[in-house]
Design a protein around this motif. Structure first.
Motif, PDB file in Angstrom:
ATOM      1  N   LEU A  97     -67.102 -24.913  47.378  1.00 13.09           N
ATOM      2  CA  LEU A  97     -67.883 -24.160  48.355  1.00 13.09           C
ATOM      3  C   LEU A  97     -68.669 -23.092  47.611  1.00 13.09           C
ATOM      4  N   GLU A  98     -69.973 -23.113  47.785  1.00 14.68           N
ATOM      5  CA  GLU A  98     -70.835 -22.205  47.048  1.00 14.68           C
ATOM      6  C   GLU A  98     -71.066 -20.921  47.837  1.00 14.68           C
ATOM      7  N   SER A  99     -71.657 -19.945  47.175  1.00 12.16           N
ATOM      8  CA  SER A  99     -71.874 -18.654  47.826  1.00 12.16           C
ATOM      9  C   SER A  99     -73.025 -18.687  48.816  1.00 12.16           C
ATOM     10  N   VAL A 150     -57.014 -35.699  51.417  1.00  9.72           N
ATOM     11  CA  VAL A 150     -57.916 -34.648  50.942  1.00  9.72           C
ATOM     12  C   VAL A 150     -57.363 -33.303  51.416  1.00  9.72           C
ATOM     13  N   PRO A 151     -57.829 -32.206  50.846  1.00 11.22           N
ATOM     14  CA  PRO A 151     -57.373 -30.891  51.331  1.00 11.22           C
ATOM     15  C   PRO A 151     -57.719 -30.699  52.798  1.00 11.22           C
ATOM     16  N   LEU A 152     -56.757 -30.260  53.594  1.00  9.57           N
ATOM     17  CA  LEU A 152     -57.004 -29.962  55.004  1.00  9.57           C
ATOM     18  C   LEU A 152     -57.337 -28.482  55.143  1.00  9.57           C
ATOM     19  N   ASN A 195     -65.507 -17.839  47.832  1.00  6.28           N
ATOM     20  CA  ASN A 195     -65.190 -17.291  46.516  1.00  6.28           C
ATOM     21  C   ASN A 195     -64.410 -18.352  45.761  1.00  6.28           C
ATOM     22  N   VAL A 196     -65.101 -19.081  44.909  1.00  3.53           N
ATOM     23  CA  VAL A 196     -64.461 -20.221  44.230  1.00  3.53           C
ATOM     24  C   VAL A 196     -63.384 -19.773  43.246  1.00  3.53           C
ATOM     25  N   ASN A 197     -63.362 -18.508  42.881  1.00  8.26           N
ATOM     26  CA  ASN A 197     -62.362 -18.023  41.933  1.00  8.26           C
ATOM     27  C   ASN A 197     -61.111 -17.488  42.623  1.00  8.26           C
ATOM     28  N   ASP A 198     -61.120 -17.451  43.951  1.00  6.16           N
ATOM     29  CA  ASP A 198     -59.965 -16.965  44.702  1.00  6.16           C
ATOM     30  C   ASP A 198     -58.940 -18.090  44.804  1.00  6.16           C
ATOM     31  N   PRO A 199     -57.745 -17.915  44.250  1.00  7.47           N
ATOM     32  CA  PRO A 199     -56.745 -19.001  44.301  1.00  7.47           C
ATOM     33  C   PRO A 199     -56.344 -19.365  45.720  1.00  7.47           C
ATOM     34  N   ASP A 200     -56.548 -18.455  46.692  1.00  6.08           N
ATOM     35  CA  ASP A 200     -56.163 -18.741  48.063  1.00  6.08           C
ATOM     36  C   ASP A 200     -57.050 -19.814  48.699  1.00  6.08           C
ATOM     37  N   VAL A 201     -58.216 -20.066  48.136  1.00  5.19           N
ATOM     38  CA  VAL A 201     -59.096 -21.084  48.707  1.00  5.19           C
ATOM     39  C   VAL A 201     -59.071 -22.376  47.899  1.00  5.19           C
TER      40      VAL A 201
END
Length: 377
Positions: A116-118, A174-176, A184-190
């Protein structure tokens, strides 16, 4: 889908321009983290938001519908999936042989791992996020009548299920992602792990059942809204999803309970559709010229504008199917498998090993309204 209201898209652009003087608004759009709350409070803004999702789901550049999959939009082969079946012939990146399987090869579809991009881009995951944003927030605001809210939410649940079904058929589990996440692609929560195929199936079915319930209790569509997602479309897709789940593609051990579940779902879909006036059209010859007829449950419409005297309409499927001497491309030819599937005029099966020079003689009348061959009218 049909009758997408472009004027609503213009309204969105206009509102964006009117708000362009606000630094907060600019930052909000730049971060792709939220939307204007008016979409949860005003019918015309909610419709505009929904229309944009329909627009995002359309085939790119009026691509041939027989090869449409928005989950594999990175690839330009119009017949990518249909050529991998017995609908029409041809080699694609999916059915050719490779010396090795590698993520660097063309057959490695990119949607599953696309981050997911900004900023907004039309990909599988941004379309899912588009649904999640609305479903997660609309009930926190007042202003929309309940029957209209049901109508809008029912369509969002359907489209989320549709998108996950496309991903499931390509990748399995796939991821649900069912809640809007920060871009924020660097956030481990996503960075969500893949769910199992069965978990994805259960979620798709749950979304479609919710869609059906909401649309059955929603404001009726107007004639101008023909082509919108209906309760019949939701229950029909549920039947297709469970039939896929029961098929050898996923059901390697031939679990009979999956077939029973698929049968029950499709029988229910049949009953729902019949109750809504749907069914087989006895007029095979003329059914192709009728918009939103009795067989139309989930349809996609192109415009009927003629760009020149040869009638090249904004419809790649029609143009590629039409013969060259009628101004078409004549690019789509049926496979022998699908031609052989049509019976003889007396109802007996066609003999595929018979005289190929006479394959068109004494066939079921529907054969002659479906295929073109040398010498036909």
């Amino acid at each position: 889908m049909k009758y997408i209201k472009i004027k609503h898209l213009l309204i969105i652009v206009t509102l964006a321009l009117l708000n362009s003087c606000s630094d907060d608004f600019i930052e909000e759009k730049k971060n792709y983290s939220s939307v204007t709350i008016g979409i949860y409070q005003e019918e015309f803004l909610a419709t505009a938001y929904l229309d944009f999702l329909y627009y995002s789901m359309l085939p790119d550049d009026n691509r041939n519908m027989t090869g449409w999959s928005k989950a594999a939009v990175e690839h330009s082969d119009a017949g990518l999936f249909a050529k991998s079946t017995d609908e029409f012939g041809g080699r694609t990146i999916l059915n050719r042989e490779y010396t090795e399987i590698s993520p660097e090869n063309d057959h490695a579809l990119q949607s599953l791992g696309k981050r997911l991009e900004s900023s907004s881009s039309n990909s599988a995951w941004t379309r899912i996020r588009y649904c999640n944003l609305y479903l997660a927030n609309v009930d926190n605001y007042t202003g929309l009548d309940e029957d209209f809210k049901n109508q809008v939410k029912g369509q969002f649940y359907f489209w989320r299920a549709w998108q996950y079904f496309e991903l499931l058929r390509l990748y399995g589990g796939v991821p649900l992602i069912l809640d809007p996440q920060p871009a924020n692609v660097n956030d481990p929560d996503v960075q969500a792990p893949r769910s199992t195929s069965s978990e994805v199936i259960d979620q798709i079915v749950a979304d479609l059942e919710m869609s059906q319930t909401l649309l059955e209790n929603a404001r009726p569509y107007t004639p101008e809204e023909a082509g919108r997602i209906t309760a019949e479309a939701a229950t029909a897709l549920k039947g297709r999803v469970l039939l896929t789940w029961a098929s050898p593609l996923f059901n390697r051990n031939d679990d009979i309970s999956r077939w029973q579940r698929a049968y029950d779902a499709n029988l229910n879909a049949y009953n729902v559709c019949v109750a809504a006036g749907k069914g087989l059209n006895p007029d095979w010859k003329n059914m192709w010229f009728e918009d939103n007829g009795m067989e139309s449950v989930f349809s996609f419409g192109f415009n009927n504008l003629e760009s020149n005297n040869t009638g090249n309409k904004n419809n790649d499927t029609e143009r590629q199917s039409r013969s060259s001497d009628q101004g078409g491309n004549a690019d789509i030819s049926p496979t022998k498998n699908i031609v052989d599937a049509f019976p003889m005029a007396d109802g007996t099966p066609y003999n595929p090993n018979g005289n190929l020079n006479e394959f068109y003689r004494n066939r079921d009348p529907r054969f002659y309204y479906t295929f073109a061959y040398n010498g036909c009218i």
